[in-house]
Structure formats: structure tokens, C-alpha cells
Design an enzyme around this catalytic site. Sequence first.
Site, PDB file in Angstrom:
ATOM      1  N   PHE A 279     -11.527  -7.024  13.810  1.00 36.90           N
ATOM      2  CA  PHE A 279     -10.463  -7.516  12.932  1.00 36.90           C
ATOM      3  C   PHE A 279     -10.142  -6.459  11.876  1.00 36.90           C
ATOM      4  O   PHE A 279     -11.026  -5.910  11.236  1.00 36.90           O
ATOM      5  CB  PHE A 279     -10.896  -8.825  12.260  1.00 36.90           C
ATOM      6  CG  PHE A 279      -9.870  -9.329  11.269  1.00 36.90           C
ATOM      7  CD1 PHE A 279      -8.610  -9.724  11.702  1.00 36.90           C
ATOM      8  CD2 PHE A 279     -10.151  -9.356   9.916  1.00 36.90           C
ATOM      9  CE1 PHE A 279      -7.655 -10.164  10.796  1.00 36.90           C
ATOM     10  CE2 PHE A 279      -9.203  -9.801   9.002  1.00 36.90           C
ATOM     11  CZ  PHE A 279      -7.951 -10.203   9.452  1.00 36.90           C
ATOM     12  N   GLN A 280      -8.871  -6.192  11.702  1.00 38.17           N
ATOM     13  CA  GLN A 280      -8.365  -5.177  10.752  1.00 38.17           C
ATOM     14  C   GLN A 280      -8.974  -3.810  11.009  1.00 38.17           C
ATOM     15  O   GLN A 280      -9.197  -3.033  10.081  1.00 38.17           O
ATOM     16  CB  GLN A 280      -8.559  -5.632   9.303  1.00 38.17           C
ATOM     17  CG  GLN A 280      -7.656  -6.815   8.957  1.00 38.17           C
ATOM     18  CD  GLN A 280      -7.493  -7.067   7.469  1.00 38.17           C
ATOM     19  OE1 GLN A 280      -8.379  -6.762   6.678  1.00 38.17           O
ATOM     20  NE2 GLN A 280      -6.355  -7.622   7.100  1.00 38.17           N
TER      21      GLN A 280
ATOM     22  N   GLU B  46       0.814  -1.226   0.000  1.00 37.93           N
ATOM     23  CA  GLU B  46       0.000   0.000   0.000  1.00 37.93           C
ATOM     24  C   GLU B  46       0.848   1.276   0.000  1.00 37.93           C
ATOM     25  O   GLU B  46       0.416   2.314  -0.505  1.00 37.93           O
ATOM     26  CB  GLU B  46      -0.965   0.014   1.189  1.00 37.93           C
ATOM     27  CG  GLU B  46      -2.105  -0.986   1.077  1.00 37.93           C
ATOM     28  CD  GLU B  46      -1.776  -2.348   1.661  1.00 37.93           C
ATOM     29  OE1 GLU B  46      -0.594  -2.602   1.975  1.00 37.93           O
ATOM     30  OE2 GLU B  46      -2.715  -3.162   1.804  1.00 37.93           O
TER      31      GLU B  46
ATOM     32  N   LYS C  28     -17.556  -0.296   5.995  1.00 39.91           N
ATOM     33  CA  LYS C  28     -18.090  -1.238   5.022  1.00 39.91           C
ATOM     34  C   LYS C  28     -19.613  -1.143   4.897  1.00 39.91           C
ATOM     35  O   LYS C  28     -20.162  -1.277   3.801  1.00 39.91           O
ATOM     36  CB  LYS C  28     -17.684  -2.666   5.417  1.00 39.91           C
ATOM     37  CG  LYS C  28     -17.903  -3.655   4.286  1.00 39.91           C
ATOM     38  CD  LYS C  28     -17.276  -5.004   4.595  1.00 39.91           C
ATOM     39  CE  LYS C  28     -17.446  -5.954   3.405  1.00 39.91           C
ATOM     40  NZ  LYS C  28     -16.894  -7.285   3.699  1.00 39.91           N
TER      41      LYS C  28
ATOM     42  N   MET D 183      24.812   8.113   1.279  1.00 38.48           N
ATOM     43  CA  MET D 183      24.742   9.382   2.006  1.00 38.48           C
ATOM     44  C   MET D 183      25.019   9.170   3.486  1.00 38.48           C
ATOM     45  O   MET D 183      25.647  10.009   4.132  1.00 38.48           O
ATOM     46  CB  MET D 183      23.379  10.044   1.788  1.00 38.48           C
ATOM     47  CG  MET D 183      23.340  11.506   2.177  1.00 38.48           C
ATOM     48  SD  MET D 183      24.554  12.525   1.290  1.00 38.48           S
ATOM     49  CE  MET D 183      23.592  13.097  -0.107  1.00 38.48           C
TER      50      MET D 183
END
Lengths: 597, 178
Positions: free
Chosen positions: A116-117, A54, A166, A489
Site C-alpha cells: 500500500f502506497q 506535495e 519506515k 500564451m
Amino acid sequence: MTSTETLSGAEIVLRALKDQGVDVIFGYPGGAVLPIYDALFQQNAIRHILVRHEQAAVHAAEGYARSTGKVGVVLVTSGPGATNTVTGLVDALMDSIPVVCLTGQVPTHLIGNDAFQEADTTGITRPATKHNYLVKDVNALGRILHEAFYVARSGRPGPVVVDLPKDVLISRGVYQGMPATPHRSYRPVVDPDPHAIAQAVRILKSAKRPIVYAGGGVINSGPEASRLLTEFVHLTGFPCTNTLMGLGAFPGSDPQFLGMLGMHGTYEANLAMHGCDAMLNIGARFDDRVTGRLRDFSPHSLKIHADIDPSSINKNVRVDCAIVGDATRVLAALIAAWKADPTKPDTGALAAWWKQIDLWRSRDCLRYRQDASPKAVIKPQHAIKRLYEIARETGRDVFITTEVGQHQMWAAQFWKFERPNRWLTSGGLGTMGYGLPAAIGAQIAHPEALVIDIAGEASILMNIQEMSTLAQYRLPVKVFILNNEYMGMVRQWQELLHGGRYSESYSAALPDFVKLAESFHAVGLRAKSLGDLDGVIREMLAVDRAVIADICVDKHENCFPMIPSGAAHNEMILGPEDEAPSGAAQPGVTEEGMVLV
Amino acid sequence: MLKALSPAQDTSTRQAVIAVLVENEAGVLARVIGLFSGRGYNIDSLTVAPVDDEKQLSRITIVTSGTAMVIEQIKAQLDRLVPVHKVADLTMEGPHIARELALIKVAGTGEKRVEALRIADAFRARVVDATTESFVFEMTGATDKLDAFVALMRPLGLVEVSRTGIVAIARGPKGIDG
């Protein structure tokens, strides 16, 4: 459609995206956003690009946005889907990139139950976005989505998150189209105050040592702003320098261009900033990478700052003339006021100023020593220079993305960008792993263009999974790795500031990038010494497929010029000959500076 | 002609009373507080309540302190938040009235109880709850007046104090959104 017809929340999302002119979104499915994925499946207007992480979806949307000037769109699921976007969101926030990120959420009745999630996405992303929304009513969904796009692209652009439970996506409601009335509280100022413009012209007309310092705000304002900037600089005869974000706003090959300024900027740009008596900052924010030690920053100049974000003005540096407005309108107003003002600028002083600048230029601060033997070790600067020259021979439209580190600074120093929107790099946040997904976004937006990610071997591994996305969509992105087997760097700072103790900066156990490319259905090439370099570059550009070119470069090359943190513009380290012997204090490095990054 | 500003910046700090008119919506207070904590600004006091049900507006009063440059930054950063309608620096915009309300519980008997009541009367505090061994005083006023009263109650059996923080409004006919 009549106003009483109802759609599901998921259908409203797609309808609003279509009404906003969105034709591509970057995303990754999951439980909470399945209704949107189901609606996507049943239509053809919006193309979905499946990324492999993501974070990469947001960087790809950024690449799309920066290379087109349009809003980039992201679709991810709840919980880890949303939390994985945070780095990308902050990246877009710091560099002012318009992105709308749609995140799934657990159903409203489960919010707060540790479902959940579930994650508190609006809470987590509040300081990572320009604004965010949690939609609890399907009938408000259309309005909120249109508002999200407006907020993302207007004023100082930035990322906006819309969190979608949802049940809201499944329930049916009335779609509200684009609002006809202006926003209740958010109304950015775009037209500059004529008095401020007049004051700016007075300052600039009486200047003896002027400079124009332009940043990403000019790019964000659209190509017209870059055209007007070029017109203004030519009209006045002033020198012009760009920030890292502003590269391409003024033509890189123009004789009035001094190159990039700041920590790894050119000698002439930084000394001109230090020595000027009048500075016009347009669309830049006096970032610490640009100013160096604040109390010694351009000590003798009258400063004009034009910015669309009033909070950028007088934040780090106090200015004498503040102009709030959009860069295009500010530049148009400045040009008109300059022409209308009968005062003659001091051309004699300007000529003397250019003479001084040319003297600084003659130091040739970007020089490097490339041994000409075919067996010679490739200097990283030379690899970029040859890539630039050979890419230019093709006559193709070229988009350059980068990761973060030495390779990024060398690319900024050696690539001459003639037009805006061709240079995509993570400036403010400095996100390693930015370049490959950003290149995906740019290549999706410009299928015919040559898109090159100039990378380092450490950064590229941070989002290497996106090679799979290249393969799936047959995107001929070129990944040009300057492989010095170090986080270059970090190694450079350890050499210059930490007594050469290279703590954890060696890239051990690297993959074989040629085989890695092949396993991802791409072409793998390698240049081991100077004799291989041109051939590898030519082959990379000729192949109509994704390529990883592993360019083995000098492991110990440092990026100069360098203004150490906490030093002033006139305390630059120019090259190896300026470096103090190992263990000794570097010139310009102070105790105060050591704590800075 | 203008003279270049000295790069040496004014480091003296001042207190500012800032009134912020915001959309009355979820998360707006978190945005304001997050702005202060995220950017390292001080909050000396913060109050918030809805002030216009029809227009769905709330008003936040923030007392903060910092250098002139920091106060300017705070105002610009607040003004940049999407649900913010108006930001006004009451300290800079002319005379204003700042008030705070406190509920002060004092427990005791005998001479201390009588003394507490006598002082409360002198300070024009109201008794809003009483038992044979305690009072709850309600008091409205400037912060230093409340401080003084609380200090006097301490030796007389002060149990606890609940204060609202400052609310403020400009003197004269004009509103901040006008």
C-alpha cells in the site's frame, strides 16, 4: 553525544537537518513518514509548514531556496506523496535550485511487493533529480543526509531525493555528523583555469561590439557574484543583457542594461546579441528560448562561456573559449585579469556600438497603448507597470513570483530588479502553478517583505488550494491576477501560428476570485477598468493580509516583442503592426519552426 | 587572433569507446542507461562488472556513436553523475585494445559438424561443451572477428549466440584513473 549513543532513524533525520542549519521544512504527512512527524512534534528547532499538495511543498521549498540562497527542504510520504513531488523536482532540476526532498517509503521487507502506497521513488525520480538515495541502513542515514545537502547546494545546484523506508526511521542507529573528508567521486570544479581567463580577456579587449549575457548561474553563486558582475560591466563599459533566470543579477535600472533577451526579450538585447563580435556568457546555457534558430545565432561573434557545469558548454552552441568555474570566482578573476592586461580596449568602436544600441533602444519595443479614460480597458502591461511603480513607492523589499504565460513575460519585461534573489519564476520547465507556492516559501523566509505572485487566471487555479496555507500561517502574500479569460500564451500562439483557432484556450467557468479569496479567509479585490486600478493596487499593498486582486485586462493583448520558434534574433515581431493579416503566414514563421514549442 | 567558429556544425559521426569508473552501488547502471535513453544517445554495446572490491568500484565500457559534439556531451553528462569517478574516451586517448567474448552453439552431424570444428580451430575458438550432435564454442577477440565466425557458423547449424559486448583498455603503462 558519544559515538555509541543510538537514536531512532527519525531522530537522526531531525538531527541532521538541524546540523545543516535547517529551520523550516515544507511537507505533508502520511503513513510512511509518521515517525518523522512524531519526532517533529517533540521539538521546536525546526518549523514545519503544512502545504495542501506535495507539488506545492517543492515549489515552496524552491521559493525559500531562491529567495535565501539556502537549501529548501521537503518532507512527504511514500507513494502518491512522492509522485506528486515529481513536477516540482523537475522544475528545480531545470532551474538549478537546491532542494532536499525526504520521501517516506514502505518498510524494506515490503519493497517490491506492491505494498500500500508503494512507488519506486528512486526509479521515478532518477531523471527528475540531480541525485537520489534509498537508505537501507539506519547507520548510513546521517552520512547520506549530509551528502544529500552537499550535492544539492554545490556545483550546479539541484534537487536531491532521499527515500526513507519506515523501518529505517523506527530502528535505532548511530548518528554520523558532517563528513570531514571530501566526497569520493563528486568534486565540482569551482576555480577557473587562468589560461582560459587570459584568453577571455584577450577576446574582450580586442572586441569592437561586445556584450555580456548573464544568467541564473550568477544568482546561484550568491550576491557577491551579482556585485562583481556589476563591477565588471561598469569597468568595461560593455552592454549587459540577462536571461529570464538572471534578472536581478545586474541592476535593471542601470543605463548599461539592455533588458532581458530571448523569445520575448527586448529589441536592443536581441539585436545586440545578433550583431556583437564578442560575447561573454556567464552562468547561462544557450537555451532555445534565448538562441532562436541555432545556425543564425549571433553569427559573427567570438563566444566565451563560463559555467560551473561542463556539460552546459558546447551543448547547443560551440564556443571559442570555455571557462569552467563558479561565477563569483570567474568574475573576480576576469576583473583582475582585465585590470592587469595593459592592452587598451577600442573605446571608439565601443562608442559607435553604443550609438547603434541606442538607435535600437529608440524603437521603444515594449510600448503599448493605454487609453487614459477611467472607463478604459486595462492593458496588462500597464497593470504591471503601475504595480511596479506603486510597490516601489512603499520602499519595501519586494519579491516577485509568477505563474507561467503572458503575465510572466510581461512581469519579466516591465519589472526592474535591482538586486538578485527577488525574482522567482519557473523558467526551464515552465510550470503553471509555480507562483503561489513559491510565494509561500519566499514569505516564510522573509516575513517582513512584500511578496507578490503575478499570476494569470488559468495558472493560479493549478495550485489554488495553497490559499489555505496562506490562511493557516497568516502569510500576507498578494496574488495579482491578470485576468484575460484566456490561457493567454496559448491563445497568442493560436492566433499567430494556428489561424486564430482558439482550441480549448478559453478559461470557461471561472470562479469569482473575490468570493474565492473571501472563502479562504483572504481579501478579494477587483479592478474592472483603468479607473479602479491604482486604488486596488494601493489597497492590496496596504492590507496586512493575503489578497487576491482580480485585474480584468484586455482579452486580446499579445506579448511582444516575439521571436517565433525557429526564427533568428533579427526576425523579431515587434508589435501588432508587424503581424501578418489573419490566416497569412507570420514573418519569421517557418515550417521548421512550427514543430518547435 | 581567433576566428569565430562557423555556426554550421560538423555532422560527421564517429564511434567512441568510453570507459567509466563508477561506485559499485545500487542504481548506478540505471543512471548511466537512463542518461543515454533520456537524452537520445546511441548505445552500440555496454558492459559492466566490479573491478575493485576493496575500493568498491565497477567499470562500465560503453561503445557509442555520434557527432564530435554529441560524444563530448556524452562524456560531460557521464562525468556529471554523482557516483562517477572517471570518464575516459579510449578512442581519443591513444591506442587501445577492445575485446569481446562469445559463446556460440552449433548443432549438426556429419560433414557440417566436422566443418564447424575445422573452422573453429582456424579461428582459435575453444570447445567448451560437446555432445554427439552439438558444440558450444568459446571465442574471444575483436568484434569483427566474432562477427566473421558467427557468419561462417550460420549455414553449419548455428543455434544461438551469447556475447558479452566490448571491454576495452588503453595500451601502455597508464590506467584511466592515474
